[in-house]
Structure formats: structure tokens, C-alpha cells
Design a protein around this motif. Structure first.
Motif, PDB file in Angstrom:
ATOM      1  N   ALA A 102     -28.498  71.036  27.018  1.00  0.00           N
ATOM      2  CA  ALA A 102     -27.486  70.469  27.920  1.00  0.00           C
ATOM      3  C   ALA A 102     -27.147  69.046  27.516  1.00  0.00           C
ATOM      4  N   ARG A 103     -28.151  68.293  27.133  1.00  0.00           N
ATOM      5  CA  ARG A 103     -27.906  66.911  26.690  1.00  0.00           C
ATOM      6  C   ARG A 103     -27.094  66.901  25.402  1.00  0.00           C
ATOM      7  N   TRP A 104     -27.395  67.814  24.500  1.00  0.00           N
ATOM      8  CA  TRP A 104     -26.688  67.930  23.218  1.00  0.00           C
ATOM      9  C   TRP A 104     -25.200  68.185  23.454  1.00  0.00           C
ATOM     10  N   ALA A 105     -24.911  68.972  24.449  1.00  0.00           N
ATOM     11  CA  ALA A 105     -23.517  69.339  24.708  1.00  0.00           C
ATOM     12  C   ALA A 105     -22.682  68.166  25.205  1.00  0.00           C
ATOM     13  N   GLU A 106     -23.315  67.169  25.811  1.00  0.00           N
ATOM     14  CA  GLU A 106     -22.534  66.088  26.418  1.00  0.00           C
ATOM     15  C   GLU A 106     -22.846  64.698  25.883  1.00  0.00           C
ATOM     16  N   GLU A 107     -23.865  64.573  25.032  1.00  0.00           N
ATOM     17  CA  GLU A 107     -24.272  63.245  24.567  1.00  0.00           C
ATOM     18  C   GLU A 107     -23.260  62.650  23.585  1.00  0.00           C
ATOM     19  N   PRO A 108     -22.763  61.430  23.833  1.00  0.00           N
ATOM     20  CA  PRO A 108     -21.779  60.836  22.939  1.00  0.00           C
ATOM     21  C   PRO A 108     -22.380  59.952  21.833  1.00  0.00           C
ATOM     22  N   GLU A 109     -23.585  59.391  22.050  1.00  0.00           N
ATOM     23  CA  GLU A 109     -24.146  58.414  21.113  1.00  0.00           C
ATOM     24  C   GLU A 109     -24.785  59.119  19.912  1.00  0.00           C
ATOM     25  N   PRO A 110     -24.369  58.743  18.685  1.00  0.00           N
ATOM     26  CA  PRO A 110     -24.904  59.417  17.492  1.00  0.00           C
ATOM     27  C   PRO A 110     -26.429  59.355  17.386  1.00  0.00           C
ATOM     28  N   ASP A 111     -27.041  58.185  17.628  1.00  0.00           N
ATOM     29  CA  ASP A 111     -28.496  58.080  17.501  1.00  0.00           C
ATOM     30  C   ASP A 111     -29.209  59.008  18.484  1.00  0.00           C
ATOM     31  N   VAL A 112     -28.671  59.094  19.682  1.00  0.00           N
ATOM     32  CA  VAL A 112     -29.276  59.965  20.686  1.00  0.00           C
ATOM     33  C   VAL A 112     -29.057  61.421  20.303  1.00  0.00           C
ATOM     34  N   ARG A 113     -27.857  61.745  19.854  1.00  0.00           N
ATOM     35  CA  ARG A 113     -27.577  63.124  19.433  1.00  0.00           C
ATOM     36  C   ARG A 113     -28.541  63.565  18.330  1.00  0.00           C
ATOM     37  N   ALA A 114     -28.808  62.655  17.404  1.00  0.00           N
ATOM     38  CA  ALA A 114     -29.713  62.985  16.305  1.00  0.00           C
ATOM     39  C   ALA A 114     -31.109  63.313  16.827  1.00  0.00           C
ATOM     40  N   GLU A 115     -31.603  62.514  17.786  1.00  0.00           N
ATOM     41  CA  GLU A 115     -32.947  62.757  18.307  1.00  0.00           C
ATOM     42  C   GLU A 115     -32.992  64.014  19.165  1.00  0.00           C
ATOM     43  N   VAL A 116     -31.913  64.280  19.909  1.00  0.00           N
ATOM     44  CA  VAL A 116     -31.846  65.497  20.718  1.00  0.00           C
ATOM     45  C   VAL A 116     -31.860  66.731  19.812  1.00  0.00           C
ATOM     46  N   LEU A 117     -31.094  66.679  18.728  1.00  0.00           N
ATOM     47  CA  LEU A 117     -31.077  67.806  17.791  1.00  0.00           C
ATOM     48  C   LEU A 117     -32.449  67.994  17.162  1.00  0.00           C
ATOM     49  N   ALA A 118     -33.117  66.881  16.820  1.00  0.00           N
ATOM     50  CA  ALA A 118     -34.464  66.981  16.257  1.00  0.00           C
ATOM     51  C   ALA A 118     -35.414  67.622  17.274  1.00  0.00           C
TER      52      ALA A 118
END
Length: 715
Positions: A150-166
Motif C-alpha cells: 500500500a505504501r509502494w502504491a502511494e509513496e512519492p519520495e524516491p528514497d522511501v520508495r527504494a526502501e519500501v521496494l527492498a
């Protein structure tokens, strides 16, 4: 739950009955109060102390689990949230557990998910990013994965997206790879592309040309490193390591191709990352040095590049021979004065091409400490003696008689060179005798080596010099005198003094006493008197007692007191995580007893469950136990497992040799063949400068065993 008071219940818990890295956890309440206080400096210090106690060098304890609820509430109320989350994540990630049930600390963090998961929506990106890392390490996939998706679907910040994907990939590699596929294009931020690339690797996806090109497009990637995932702190090196870990030819070639491309890049920062990756590859892969040496030579475009790669070339030693030419110009520079860069290059040349290095080392002696260190193998027991050289011998003879001008380790280094040359260094006997009073320990060893096979006149000179120093009660000189003359008189006198005064030299005295055998009978009361108190369980005390037990056995030949001492060592060592090697040393001493040590069998069998202790335990069991009661196949498996886990590869060879080929079945031989012929290094830890050479030494030893065992099987 009242989050307004995160420390509620803190004083109700019996912290003094719990433990962390430094013993009693009674200090935890004060640290938590300081962490939540208003003084930022005290808070910083408290956080640092918490890392040292409940996450000590990555190890977690009972108090770690007990501190988790309070730490989580502190983070949840917004007090130093990101800092505290990092501590929680480190504890959840750890698999190095002591004094606590396996997984208990991680479970304690998982129990706090009701407070942690809402932080995925925190206003601060750093909190969202750190939270994603923490919750993914709880391994509670059913609860955490939907929240991360759910966070991945809405997260705008690249650094956060990278950690969520990890985090998604950590919990569900295939889901991670599926999400990664949508962001593997150049329109995406670099940090997200890197996370996607790792997600593909984690899922076992084939390494394709497009992934190869994607990785190269991210270089230089150092700015993309995550401070949370320290194992992937150097992105290119981490990708290379992941590919090599698959241990298949195509991926191995792909890893080398990445390194080669980076090393040949026109940008210095990319070449630097290529060097890091080459270093990692060579430490992990036996074929890497041969595959990458030409790439390294191509990357040596200037002085800085040569200096930066000198350490790696030094570790590669003769395998880096084709690159020796890049070292020579710098190694031979400014030999009449100190020059750190030249010293680094010469240190590498000493091991890569020693014959070329010898004239430079001779001319720069006293001004090239790194190179002299490399030549003497001071920190590396696997190093062979530096080849004899007339010019270097003359230089050593000229420098050695200046005891006040020698610095640091130089006395040991210079005498070590002479010791390695043996009788070839006989011309240096006058200088060795002259410095003996100043550096007795170092010069004594060299005198024995040089004079042992000399003609009587030269030998007599060494004996006279050693006798003069030994008469003053200097143990190394007395021991050397005994080695040369077989006369124990002065050695016995020195040992009586050393054992009588106690202290840290008792272990050395015990080892010297052991070599006397029955001629040391007069020392028995002193050896017994030097034993530690029965409740002393420190590593030095245990190892000293083992040395004393061995001395008592060799001197007396009476097993009863020796068995009692070793049994005490085993029992005391079992109480601590820091004394695993002490058990191994005691087991090796037990092996000397043969059947007379049979009463130690149960203690030795208990050591088989520890990969560090298992080889020595096998060695001892073969010697002391009832042969009919031994399960030789299980013992062989325990020794092999120790080598496979890089716990004690050398000891594993000793154990297998003691067992003999008849104890090994087909599966054992297959496993041994993998250790010998596989590309992955077996030795992967230890002093960095010695790992590659130690692995090669292990491989040669294991190969000889494999050949012998196969012959046994064939016959």
C-alpha cells in the motif's frame, strides 16, 4: 495504550535479573530516561550506550527483547523516532543471539507492529523509510507485506520508495521482482532503479544484458548507497557479490564483466567503484584474480590509481604478477627519503614480485615500514620467507646495530628476515649478537635459525652470546640456548623464575617447559601452582591452564592431574560465548593424552555441536575415545561442516587426516571435492591481508587429502 508516558512500567521490571553485552541490565532504565530527556548530548550518549549493550556489534541479548516495548513507544511518540527505529531494526535483523531464545528479539519487535506500521505514513520521509526497513525485518509477511505494498502504491519520495521496494523483496522476493519490473527504465530515479535491480537479484532472476546495462548506467553509484542496508553499502560490489554467490559460470562471468567495464571507465569515480568491486570479487572467488588482473592493470592510469589498488595487489601476491609493472616506477621512487605512496607500492611489489622488490627494499630500508612489514609477514602466518638477497642482507647488517634508531616493529622485522634465511644469513651473526641484549626475544629466534646448521666456530659465537643473556634470566635467550645446545640448565633456572612470579608470561613458560619433557620434573610444583582459580573463566586464564596441562603431561606423563585441569577448562569455557577457541585448544591438548584421556569423551562430544570446536573435538575423540564407540561418518561430517562454514578450515584438515580415508563415504568425498575445486573461497574471514593466501594454503592441503583419500577408496 497510553503513549503519552512511554516509560510507564519501566521500574516495575526486574532489570538487574536480565543481561546484555556487559552483564546486568540494571543500567537500562537510566539509559532510556536519558534517551527521552531534554539534554541532546545525554540522549546521544544514551543511544550510543544502548547500541553497545543491547545490540553489541550486531549481537542481541535477553535485555534487548525486554527493551523493545519501551523503545517502540519512544519512537511512536515522536522522540528521536528515526534514530530509535534504526536501533529496533538492527535488533530485528540480528541473527547473532546470546542468552536469549532464537528469534525472541525479532518476535518482540513484531509484537509492536501495531505501533510501528502507522509510522509508514509519517510526515517525515526519513521516518517512513526507516520504518519500512524495520517492519520488513520482523518477517511477519501476512501483516507487513500488504502495508508495504500500500505504501509502494502511494509513496512519492524516491528514497522511501527504494526502501519500501527492498522491504517487499525481503518478505516476498517474487512479489518484489514483479514490482521491480515496472520501474526498471531510465525514466525512474536512480535509487529506485538500484532497488529494483537488487529485487531482481534477490528473486533469482536471470542476469540479462538489460540488467547489465542498467547497472552500468547507475555508475557511479556510491551516492545511492543505503545507510540502513550496510551489506549493500557499495552498490556495484554488492551486485558482484550477489552474482558470485550463485556460484555458476554465466553469473560469474557477468560479475567479472561488470568489474572490467567499471575498471576501464574513463571516469575516476567509476574506476574507484570498480576497484572496490574487484576487491570484493577477489576475496570471494578463486578465479577472480586471474580474470581481473589485466583489468586492474588497465585501471592503473595514474599514481592515485596505483596507490589505491596496491593493497589488493599485495593480497593477490604472485597472482598479480602481470600487473607488477605498474608498481615498479612508484616503488622505486625516492628511496633516500620517506614516501608513503612509494612505500605502499613497494609493499605490494614485495609480494607480487619479490625479486624485483629486493633492491628497492635494501635501498629504502628504514624508510619503507609497510614494505618491510610485507616482507616479513609479521601479521600473516601463511607468508613464506622473503627470498634471500645479498644486497638486502648487507642493508639489514648495516641497520641492525642501531638499536636506538630502530622504530616500531623494525627489530622484529629485521630479525625475522634473517631467521627466514637461516644459514644463508650467517654473515649477520655479529650484528645479531650485538643487538641480543637490546631485543632478546626477537634476536634469540633469529640466532637459533641462523646458527643451527653452521660450522662450530659460528655456532659457538651464537651460544656464547645467548648464554650471557640467559644468565640474566631472559627466557627467550635461555630457550634459544637450549634449542642450540640441548643443555636445559639455564632454561630450567629461567622457568623457575617465570613460573614463580606468575603473570602474563606463564603461558610462554609453560610451553617452554613442555619441550623439556621429563627433564623438567623439578618444575612440576610450580606448574601446578600457576594454575588459575577454579572460578576464573576468562580466555587468558583458560588458555594458560591448557598450556600448563600440556606441560604437566609432557613433563610427568601422569594423566590424572592433566585430565582434571582440562575437564575444568571445558566446564568453565562452556559458560561464555567468548571462549569457543579456548575449548578447541583444550581439545587439542586432550588429544595428546591418547586413551588416558578417555574420561573426557563426553565433554569432547558436546563440543561437536560447535563449528569452531568440532575439528579439535574430532581430533581428540579419535585419539582418546573407544574406537568401537565412535561414529566415524558423523565425525567426518562435523569436520567438513566446520570447513564449509569457515569456522576452522585448517582444523578440519587436521581432523580429516586423523580420521583417515576409510572414515569418509562418497558424500564426504564429494563435499571435500567442492571445497577443493569450487570457485568460492572457503576462507572468507580473518585478517584481511591473509585471507586469500590462507584460502590457497587450505586448498592445497585439502587437495592433498582428497587425493590420498581417493587412493584409499580405490584400493
Amino acid at each position: 495504550m497510553d503513549l503519552a508516558h512511554p516509560l510507564d512500567g519501566l521500574d516495575a521490571f526486574p532489570w538487574a535479573s536480565s543481561s546484555h553485552a556487559y552483564g546486568s541490565a540494571e543500567d537500562i532504565p537510566d539509559l532510556l530516561r536519558a534517551l527521552t530527556g531534554t539534554d541532546p548530548d545525554e540522549g546521544d550518549e544514551a543511544l550510543s550506550e544502548l547500541y553497545g549493550s543491547v545490540l553489541h556489534q550486531g549481537t542481541v541479548y535477553a535485555a534487548s527483547a525486554e527493551a523493545v516495548p519501551f523503545l517502540t513507544r519512544i519512537a511512536a511518540v515522536g522522540h528521536r523516532t528515526a534514530d530509535v527505529l534504526r536501533l529496533l531494526g538492527g535488533m530485528a535483523e540480528s541473527e547473532d543471539e546470546y542468552g536469549v531464545e532464537p528469534g525472541a528479539v525479532r518476535a518482540a519487535v513484531a509484537e509492536q507492529l501495531v505501533l510501528l506500521l502507522p509510522l509508514l505514513a509519517d510526515a517525515e520521509p526519513v521516518v517512513r523509510r526507516t520504518t519500512a526497513w524495520v517492519v520488513s525485518h520482523t518477517r511477519v509477511t501476512d501483516t507487513v507485506l500488504p502495508a508495504l505494498c500500500a505504501r509502494w502504491a502511494e509513496e512519492p519520495e524516491p528514497d522511501v520508495r527504494a526502501e519500501v521496494l527492498a522491504g517487499i523483496a525481503r518478505l516476498d522476493p517474487q512479489r518484489g521482482a514483479a514490482e521491480a519490473a515496472s520501474v526498471l527504465d531510465l525514466s525512474q530515479p536512480a535509487v529506485v532503479r538500484l532497488a529494483a535491480l537488487f529485487a531482481c537479484l534477490d528473486a533469482g532472476a536471470s542476469w540479462t544484458e538489460s540488467l547489465h546495462a542498467m547497472m552500468l548506467s547507475l555508475l557511479p553509484a556510491d551516492s545511492l548507497r543505503s545507510e540502513l542496508d550496510l551489506e549493500r553499502g557499495e552498490p556495484l560490489a554488492a551486485v558482484v557479490e550477489a552474482l558470485l554467490a550463485r556460484d555458476r559460470g554465466p553469473e560469474r562471468e557477468a560479475a567479472f564483466a561488470l568489474v572490467d567495464a567499471a575498471l576501464r571507465d574513463s571516469r575516476a569515480e567509476v574506476r574507484a567503484e570498480g576497484l572496490w568491486a574487484a576487491d570484493r570479487a577477489c576475496m570471494l572467488s578463486r578465479s577472480a584474480p586471474r580474470q581481473l588482473v589485466e583489468s586492474l592493470r588497465a585501471a592503473a592510469v595514474d599514481e592515485k590509481a596505483v596507490v589505491d589498488m596496491a593493497s589488493l595487489l599485495e593480497r593477490l601476491a604472485s597472482a598479480a604478477g602481470p600487473a607488477a609493472g605498474v608498481l615498479v616506477p612508484l616503488a622505486g621512487r625516492n628511496l633516500d627519503r620517506e614516501d608513503d605512496h612509494a612505500d605502499r607500492a613497494l609493499a605490494a611489489l614485495v609480494l607480487v614480485a619479490p625479486e624485483q622488490a629486493a633492491p628497492f627494499l635494501a635501498a629504502g630500508l628504514g624508510r619503507r615500514p609497510r614494505a618491510l612489514d610485507a616482507a616479513t609477514g609479521l601479521w600473516d602466518a601463511e607468508s613464506a620467507a622473503f627470498p634471500y638477497d645479498d644486497g638486502l642482507l648487507d642493508a639489514v647488517r648495516s641497520r641492525l646495530p642501531q638499536p636506538t634508531g630502530l622504530s616500531g616493529n623494525e627489530p622484529w622485522q629485521l630479525t625475522s628476515l634473517l631467521a627466514g634465511w637461516g644459514a644463508e644469513a650467517v654473515a649477520a651473526l655479529p650484528e645479531l649478537c650485538a643487538v641480543l641484549p637490546h631485543f632478546a626475544h626477537q634476536a634469540s629466534r633469529a640466532l637459533v635459525s641462523v646458527a643451527a646448521n653452521c660450522a662450530p666456530p659460528d655456532r659457538d659465537v651464537a651460544v656464547a652470546a645467548l648464554k650471557a643473556v640467559a644468565e640474566r634470566g631472559v627466557l627467550p635467550a635461555a630457550k634459544a640456548l637450549y634449542d642450540l645446545t640441548d643443555d636445559p640448565t639455564l632454561l630450567l633456572r629461567c622457568l623457575e623464575q617465570e613460573l614463580g612470579r606468575g603473570g602474563r608470561d606463564v603461558r610462554d613458560a609453560a610451553r617452554a617447559a613442555a619441550e623439556l619433557g621429563s627433564r623438567g620434573a623439578a618444575l612440576v610444583p610450580l606448574l601446578r601452582g600457576a594454575l588459575s582459580d577454579p572460578d576464573k573463566d576468562t580466555k587468558p586464564a583458560l588458555d594458560t591452564d591448557t598450556a600448563l596441562a600440556e606441560a604437566l603431561w609432557r613433563v610427568m606423563g601422569d594423566p590424572d592431574p592433566v585430565v582434571a585441569v582440562l575437564a575444568s577448562v571445558f566446564d568453565r569455557a562452556a559458560q561464555s560465548q567468548w571462549t569457543r577457541w579456548s575449548v578447541a585448544r583444550a581439545a587439542r591438548a586432550a588429544a595428546l593424552l591418547g586413551p588416558a584421556g578417555r574420561s573426557l569423551t563426553a565433554r569432547l562430544e558436546a563440543a561437536l555441536d560447535d563449528s569452531v570446536q568440532a575439528p579439535a573435538a574430532v581430533l581428540a575423540l579419535v585419539a582418546v575415545a573407544d574406537p568401537a564407540a565412535l561414529d566415524h561418518a558423523s565425525l567426518a561430517a562435523a569436520a567438513l561442516a566446520s570447513a564449509e562454514s569457515d569456522a576452522d578450515p585448517v582444523g578440519a584438515c587436521d581432523a580429516l587426516q586423523a580420521l583417515g580415508g576409510a572414515a569418509l563415504n562418497g558424500d564426504h568425498l564429494r563435499r571435500l571435492a567442492v571445497l577443493v575445486d569450487g570457485d568460492a573461497r572457503v576462507v572468507r574471514s580473518g585478517v584481511e591481508n591473509g585471507i586469500i593466501r590462507q584460502d590457497e594454503a587450505f586448498r592445497n592441503r585439502a587437495r592433498a587429502l582428497l587425493i590420498a583419500f581417493r587412493r584409499t577408496t580405490a584400493s
